[in-house]
Each structure stands twice: as structure tokens, then as C-alpha cells.
Design a protein around this motif. Structure first.
Motif, PDB file in Angstrom:
ATOM      1  N   LEU A  51      -4.932   5.060   1.928  1.00 50.77           N
ATOM      2  CA  LEU A  51      -3.753   5.523   1.190  1.00 50.77           C
ATOM      3  C   LEU A  51      -4.082   5.657  -0.294  1.00 50.77           C
ATOM      4  CD1 LEU A  51      -0.725   6.139   0.888  1.00 50.77           C
ATOM      5  CD2 LEU A  51      -0.329   3.664   0.735  1.00 50.77           C
ATOM      6  N   LEU A  52      -4.803   4.680  -0.838  1.00 53.86           N
ATOM      7  CA  LEU A  52      -5.170   4.726  -2.256  1.00 53.86           C
ATOM      8  C   LEU A  52      -5.967   5.989  -2.564  1.00 53.86           C
ATOM      9  CD1 LEU A  52      -5.514   3.451  -5.082  1.00 53.86           C
ATOM     10  CD2 LEU A  52      -7.512   2.244  -4.184  1.00 53.86           C
ATOM     11  N   ASP A  53      -6.984   6.279  -1.756  1.00 54.62           N
ATOM     12  CA  ASP A  53      -7.802   7.468  -2.002  1.00 54.62           C
ATOM     13  C   ASP A  53      -6.981   8.745  -1.872  1.00 54.62           C
ATOM     14  OD1 ASP A  53     -10.096   6.034  -2.523  1.00 54.62           O
ATOM     15  OD2 ASP A  53     -10.791   6.050  -0.447  1.00 54.62           O
ATOM     16  N   ARG A  54      -6.052   8.754  -0.921  1.00 55.77           N
ATOM     17  CA  ARG A  54      -5.206   9.947  -0.759  1.00 55.77           C
ATOM     18  C   ARG A  54      -4.321  10.153  -1.983  1.00 55.77           C
ATOM     19  NH1 ARG A  54      -0.120  10.743   0.996  1.00 55.77           N
ATOM     20  NH2 ARG A  54       0.127   8.645   1.879  1.00 55.77           N
ATOM     21  N   LEU A  55      -3.729   9.076  -2.491  1.00 52.71           N
ATOM     22  CA  LEU A  55      -2.876   9.190  -3.672  1.00 52.71           C
ATOM     23  C   LEU A  55      -3.679   9.629  -4.894  1.00 52.71           C
ATOM     24  CD1 LEU A  55      -0.677   5.975  -3.254  1.00 52.71           C
ATOM     25  CD2 LEU A  55       0.004   8.345  -2.830  1.00 52.71           C
ATOM     26  N   VAL A  56      -4.918   9.128  -4.993  1.00 53.09           N
ATOM     27  CA  VAL A  56      -5.774   9.530  -6.115  1.00 53.09           C
ATOM     28  C   VAL A  56      -6.081  11.016  -6.034  1.00 53.09           C
ATOM     29  CG1 VAL A  56      -8.078   9.285  -7.105  1.00 53.09           C
ATOM     30  CG2 VAL A  56      -6.780   7.250  -6.491  1.00 53.09           C
ATOM     31  N   ASP A  57      -6.460  11.484  -4.844  1.00 52.67           N
ATOM     32  CA  ASP A  57      -6.772  12.905  -4.677  1.00 52.67           C
ATOM     33  C   ASP A  57      -5.550  13.773  -4.962  1.00 52.67           C
ATOM     34  OD1 ASP A  57      -9.350  12.325  -4.052  1.00 52.67           O
ATOM     35  OD2 ASP A  57      -9.159  12.639  -1.889  1.00 52.67           O
TER      36      ASP A  57
END
Length: 717
Positions: free
Chosen positions: A263-269
Motif C-alpha cells: 500500500l505504501l509503494d502504491r500511494l507513493v507512486d
């Protein structure tokens, strides 16, 4: 006839008016300890009773007659608390006080009673308090009410309630003194009882059971809140999207760990994409956004030169006013060592405003913008870094030759690219984190994965470049050596390590964080310092070089020559069908070793140390044990040989810290010794004298994985 044991007669209990009590000088307590008398008075008032009676003795006159007064040798703090309530008129002077009255004829001293009451009392085990707080909350008391009742803070109550929620198995261990309170506190960072018990089982028989180690094991699959990705999107946005956070109530900084990495990586992207879309509106041809851009990502690209936006008259006046205000405040508080908070805050605001004036937007030629691009990344503090104005070679304006088509003569026209963003949409690329590599758990020491060797030698190449740039005499000799090989026919230039063109070699394979290494930082700072001094006009470069004084030419020469260093290991075609052969790699690394010896390169001094990310987590258990055995000794290796792969790698990182141990690709090869890259002859035979980390082996899982990676790269192209 057997004598009958005399029955005990306990001292009677009775209520005595408070004004008939006096504090005895026989009380042995002289030093204040525990909660204050004032807090005890408040607790008595809240409860409306004494939880423990006073121990009193009748006061006799000189003839031994009862005076009607009673002294208090045991229970002096309770007496003083009652006195405070009487003084505050919250308790009547004649209020009855429950007392145990001692016989004045007893041969037990008053000091004896006072001492016994304090020394024979068994203190409450901390776990009993934690559980009591938990039960009180379950029965309806709020955390605030519990804190007020026991004169502590709400945070302390929450901490003790959290301790009571640790796995019952671990609480039983703590109750039997099997672990310290600090260790129990560490287990609270992860509420998963199964994981808590698993971690305890893995360390219970180990000599290393520090709280920091427990926290690390409990949070190893999470991302710390200090990570730049977490700072970039913010914890609030992450939690609003449904992400869970582990928090350490016992940390002063209230450290947290983000559990949902996907989820963190998705929000960053997604946030990078939004910001890229905004910047794309300026008309750029492409935007490359990534959490961390690879080192050397701008190599081979032309950097646009823009002009700073001029300030308006109003902006100049505002800047001057801010400067005057800053000077006035500084002079006013010049003799003050500690500035008032509001003054310090105002100075910070002025500094930020002045910095904004200095960092005004740069204006580029619209035609150049239409063929150039932007790099987006995230810095260590989670702030967006925008690097505008890079032109790729394929986007450079083409020269249209008129006439007979020869390259000499004729007018040259430069192709124009429409700068209207409505005509062309920017190509936006959002980078991703490199995938984790599966580890081989076999018991034999297999060759190191070729990708790992390339990553390690990339860092060694940077360190060697930095050392060479600081050693002009060796740099000059290395370039002169290459020149001689180019000019005199008796020599052969074949895959040299000193590519004097100068062709700046990029690192297609590299571990995350390469740009943050000391060598990379030193090269970057030195490069920027020279770049700031150089003229923008290429026609003026020659005269500027001539004007350099003293050793400056030599220093600049060494800096430029260092960019030609190529000490990379690359996967070669053993049959000579590729661009680099096995023999070529062998010669390159041999020359790199000669350069390294000349500049006295030491990768330990260069800042390299084995970690889980850069080596230990990338190799098999036998190689981890081999590293610990070489760096920390046989005893250290025996201490971790029973651990699982992940735990072993983390323990090995700690054991090898400050030992100076280096993997084979980073070690200095002695003169005359075979190079690590000489894994095979050009005929394809295996050289058995070579180190195992580069010896090829058919059917090796790790090499097969590297082959798959290469195949994937080709497919991606």
C-alpha cells in the motif's frame, strides 16, 4: 503433663479522635520515598477511608498514668496526610481514626514496630499492577480516571495497559524473572502474540537478547516511519487509506512502523504521478519519476541552461524589508544566548522567505523544453526533488544537410519541436523498487550471483574514481600509460580499465543507495564545485583552463580522468560473441587492481561495510558463515550457525561491523595473483585456481537466476 502453648492476644483496634494523636519520634522513616504526603492525602479523601490502620501507643505521664493521648510510631505518613486534610478543613479535628493500640507494657520497642511495618511489606510485582490497571479499565474506569487515581500521566497508564496485552506466555516468563522489563516493553511494538512467541523462541537461548534486537525482529517486514517514502506521503494519508501502523509507546519519539509495504509503494507512486502530471503541463517531453534514481542517471544527457526569473519592484522591496528586519532582530538579541520562542520562529520564517527569493524558478527556451525532460525523486527527508532540463541524445535537434548530401558545405537547419503541450503529451515513467531476489538455502558455497558481483564492483569503481581524482600524479601516469598504448604500435589497447575518451561508464546494475555512498557524495560535491567555476560558453573554456594557477590544472585533470575508470565486473560471452569477452573482463579487473594499489584504495576506509541489503541477505547461509568465520572468528560463526537465513544475516551484520571484512570482489588482489574475473579461458575451460565466487557451475540456481534476470532485461527492451 505437657505444657499448653499460650494463646496469642492481638492488640485491640479502636477509633481514636484525630486530636488525641501525636506523631512519635520513634518512627524510623526519615527519608522521603514513594508518592508524596500530599498525594496520599488526596487518595484518602477520594476513598473516604484509611486502607490501613495506624499503629499507636498510649502516652503515659511521669508516674506511668494514661494521659488520654496516643503517639503514632508506625503510620506517620498516613498521620501527616490526615493532618493536611484537617488543616484544609476537609476533615474534622475530632474525626475518629481507626487505630491498633499497643499495650504500653510490651517489651517490643516502638522503633521495632515502625521498622517491621516498612521492611516486612512485600512490594507489588509490576505485572500485578499492569493487570490491575487492565481490570480496572475493563470494569469501566477510563485511562484518565486511572491516571488521576494513581497520580501518574495518561501516557504511563497506556504504557502499562499495553504491557498487559503482551502474549500470556511471555508475561509468565516475565513473572518468573525470565526476561527484563525493558525486553517486555520491546515486545509491545507488535500485537501479534504468535509472532511475539516466535521471536522469543528464536532468542531465548541466545546470548544476545537486547531490546533493540527484539524490536528489529518484530518489525523486519515493515517500513519505519522515518523512511523517506513514509515521510513523502505522510502517516495520515497512509492510515486514511487503511494502512496499519505499529507504534512503540515506550519510545520518546513515538516511533512507528508501516505494516502494509505494498500500500505504501502504491500511494507513493500515485503521489509521484500526480506531481508529474502537474509538471507535465509546462510542456516537457518526458518525466522520469522514481523514489530513488540510479546513480549516474543523467550521464550522457545535455543539461539545459536557463535564466533566473527577475524580481519585480515589489518583490525587491519585500526582500530588502525582510533583510532589514532580520538584521534588526539579530542586533537586538545579539547578547542573548537563548532566543525567545516567538523570536526564533520569526527568524526562521524570514530565512525561509529569503531563501525563496534566491531559489526563484528558472526559465528555459520553450523549444528546448519541448525536447527535454524532468527527473523526479524523493530526498532523505521525504521532499520531492525536481531536476528539470535534460535532453536525451535521441531528442537532440537533427541537422538537415542541403545540397549534395555531403557532410561538408551547405546550410544546416535545426529541426524545430513544437513546444505547445497540447500537441505532445509528456511521457511519464513512474519507477518501482527493485524486486527481492530469492535466496538459495543449499549447504554448499555456490558462486556469488553475477548481479551481486556487478553491484559490488560498481561501488568499488566509484571508490577508485574518488581516490584517483585525489591523486593527480597517479591519474596523470594512468592516462599517459593509455596514451602510449594508443600511439605506439608495439602495444595493444584491449578492454582497458582507463578509458581516456573520457567515456563515463554508467552502472546498469546497482544496489539501492549507491548515490549516498561517501565516494559518490565526494565525487558529486567536487564535480559541482568545478562546474560552478567553469564558463557557460564552450568557446571560453580553453582560455579558462589556461588561466588556472598552481596545481589546479592537475587537480581538474585528475577529476576528469577519474571518470574514465571502469572496474566493473560484467557477464561476458565466453566464446567472444558479445561486446565484452572473458579475457577482456580479466584484463580490465587486473588493471583496476593495479590502479587501486597505486592510489592505496581501501574499501573499508571508503565506507563499505557488509549489511543485509548489500551482501549478507544476498548470499547463501554457508557464505554468511564463511564471512563471519573470516571476519569475527570461529566462535562467532558457531553462535549463529543454528539460526534461520534472515536471522543469521542480521546477526552477521552486527558481528562483522567494524571488523574490516570485505567480500572477494572488493578485496585487493596481490600482484601476480589471478584476477577474480578470470573464471574461464576463452576456450571455455574452468580455471580451478580462481576464487569460488566467480567459478562457473552448471545447474547453479543463483547463476540460473541471473540468466533469467538478463533474459527479462532483453524482453523489456
Amino acid at each position: 503433663m505437657a505444657s499448653v502453648n499460650q494463646k496469642l492476644t492481638l492488640s485491640p483496634s479502636r477509633d481514636i479522635p484525630f486530636n488525641k494523636l501525636v506523631l512519635s519520634q520513634s518512627n524510623v522513616r526519615r527519608i522521603k520515598a514513594g508518592i508524596s504526603v500530599e498525594e496520599l492525602a488526596e487518595d484518602i479523601a477520594r476513598r473516604g477511608t484509611l486502607l490501613q490502620s495506624l499503629n499507636v501507643r498510649p502516652v503515659l505521664d511521669a508516674e506511668g498514668n494514661d494521659t488520654g493521648m496516643f503517639e503514632v510510631p508506625a503510620g506517620g505518613r498516613r498521620y501527616q496526610a490526615l493532618a493536611i486534610l484537617v488543616k484544609q478543613k476537609r476533615l474534622a479535628k475530632t474525626a475518629p481514626v481507626p487505630c491498633v493500640v499497643r499495650d504500653p507494657s510490651t517489651n517490643i520497642l516502638a522503633e521495632d514496630d515502625s521498622l517491621a511495618e516498612n521492611t516486612q511489606r512485600v512490594p507489588l510485582h509490576p505485572l500485578d499492577q499492569f493487570r490491575a490497571f487492565f481490570d480496572m479499565r475493563d470494569k469501566g474506569m477510563t485511562e484518565e480516571e486511572i491516571a488521576a487515581a494513581f497520580f501518574t500521566t495518561v501516557q504511563v497508564v497506556r504504557q502499562r495497559l499495553r504491557l498487559a496485552t503482551v502474549s500470556p506466555v511471555l508475561l509468565d516468563v516475565y513473572a518468573e524473572d525470565g526476561m527484563t522489563l525493558e525486553m517486555l516493553m520491546a515486545f509491545t511494538v507488535n500485537p501479534d502474540h504468535a509472532r511475539q512467541e516466535q521471536v522469543w523462541e528464536s532468542i531465548r537461548n541466545s546470548w544476545q537478547k537486547e531490546p533493540w534486537q527484539i524490536r528489529r525482529l518484530l518489525t523486519e517486514t515493515t517500513v519505519p516511519s522515518s523512511d523517506k517514502r513514509a515521510r513523502f506521503i505522510g502517516l495520515e494519508a497512509y492510515e486514511a487509506a487503511g494502512g496499519a501502523v505499529l507504534r512503540d509507546l515506550f519510545s520518546q519519539d513515538n516511533d512507528g512502523w508501516l505494516q502494509d509495504v505494498t500500500l505504501l509503494d502504491r500511494l507513493v507512486d500515485e503521489k509521484l504521478k500526480r506531481m508529474a502530471d502537474e509538471i507535465a503541463g509546462d510542456g516537457w517531453r518526458w518525466i522520469d519519476a522514481s523514489v530513488e534514481l540510479p546513480y549516474g542517471h543523467a550521464n550522457g544527457l545535455r543539461k539545459l541552461v536557463g535564466t533566473m526569473q527577475d524580481l519585480t519592484e515589489e518583490e525587491r522591496a519585500a526582500r530588502e524589508a525582510l533583510r532589514n528586519e532580520y538584521d534588526d532582530v539579530e542586533s537586538q538579541y545579539a547578547e542573548v544566548s537563548d532566543l525567545p520562542e516567538e523570536v526564533d520562529r520569526r527568524l526562521a520564517e524570514i530565512e525561509a522567505a529569503l531563501e525563496a527569493f534566491e531559489n526563484r524558478p528558472v526559465i528555459f527556451d520553450p523549444d528546448e523544453v519541448a525536447r527535454a525532460g524532468v527527473f523526479l525523486s524523493i530526498d532523505r527527508d521525504g521532499e520531492l526533488v525536481v531536476d528539470r532540463g535534460h535532453v536525451r541524445p535521441e531528442d537532440e535537434p537533427e541537422a538537415a544537410v542541403e545540397g549534395n548530401g555531403s557532410e561538408t558545405g551547405g546550410a544546416v537547419s535545426i529541426g524545430h519541436v513544437d513546444a505547445d503541450p497540447s500537441v505532445r503529451s509528456a511521457v511519464i515513467t513512474i519507477g518501482s523498487q527493485p524486486p527481492d531476489t530469492d535466496d538459495d538455502e543449499v549447504d554448499v558455497i555456490n558462486p556469488l550471483p553475477e548481479r551481486l558481483v556487478t553491484e559490488l564492483t560498481a561501488e568499488r569503481t566509484l571508490a577508485l574514481r574518488d581516490k584517483l581524482a585525489n591523486n593527480p600524479s597517479v591519474a596523470f601516469l594512468a592516462v599517459l600509460h593509455k596514451f602510449c598504448r594508443d600511439v605506439f604500435s608495439r602495444y595493444m589497447t584491449y578492454s582497458p580499465a582507463m578509458e581516456v575518451s573520457v567515456r563515463n561508464t554508467g552502472f546498469s546494475l546497482q544496489a539501492p543507495g549507491l548515490e549516498d555512498t561517501p565516494a559518490a557524495q565526494a565525487i558529486e560535491e567536487r564535480h559541482k564545485a568545478w562546474e560552478a567555476r567553469m564558463p557557460d560558453d564552450e568557446a571560453a573554456l580553453w582560455d579558462w583552463l589556461v588561466s588556472l594557477e598552481g596545481t589546479e590544472q592537475a587537480e581538474l585533470f585528475a577529476h576528469c580522468a577519474a571518470f574514465g575508470v571502469n572496474a566493473l565486473y560484467e557477464k561476458a560471452d565466453r566464446y567472444g560473441g558479445g561486446t565484452v569477452t572473458v579475457h577482456g573482463i580479466h584484463q580490465r579487473l587486473a588493471e583496476a587492481d593495479r590502479l587501486a594499489r597505486a592510489v592505496d584504495l581501501d574499501m573499508v576506509e571508503a565506507g563499505w561495510t557488509p549489511t543485509v541489503d548489500n551482501y549478507l541477505g544476498r548470499v547463501t547461509k554457508p557464505r554468511i558463515l564463511e564471512a563471519v568465520r573470516e571476519g569475527a572468528g570461529e566462535r562467532a560463526a558457531e553462535l549463529i550457525d543454528h539460526l534461520k537465513k534472515g536471522d543469521m544475516a542480521r546477526e552477521a551484520e552486527r558481528l562483522l561491523a567494524d571488523t574490516g571484512w570485505l567480500p572477494e570482489p572488493l578485496r585487493m588482489t596481490d600482484a601476480g595473483e589471478a584476477s577474480p574475473a578470470d573464471t574461464e579461458s576463452e576456450e571455455g575451460g574452468v580455471d580451478e585456481s580462481l576464487p569460488a565466487f566467480l567459478t562457473d557451475a552448471d545447474g547453479d540456481d543463483e547463476n540460473a537466476e541471473a540468466d533469467e534476470d538478463d533474459a527479462a532485461l532483453v524482453a523489456a527492451e
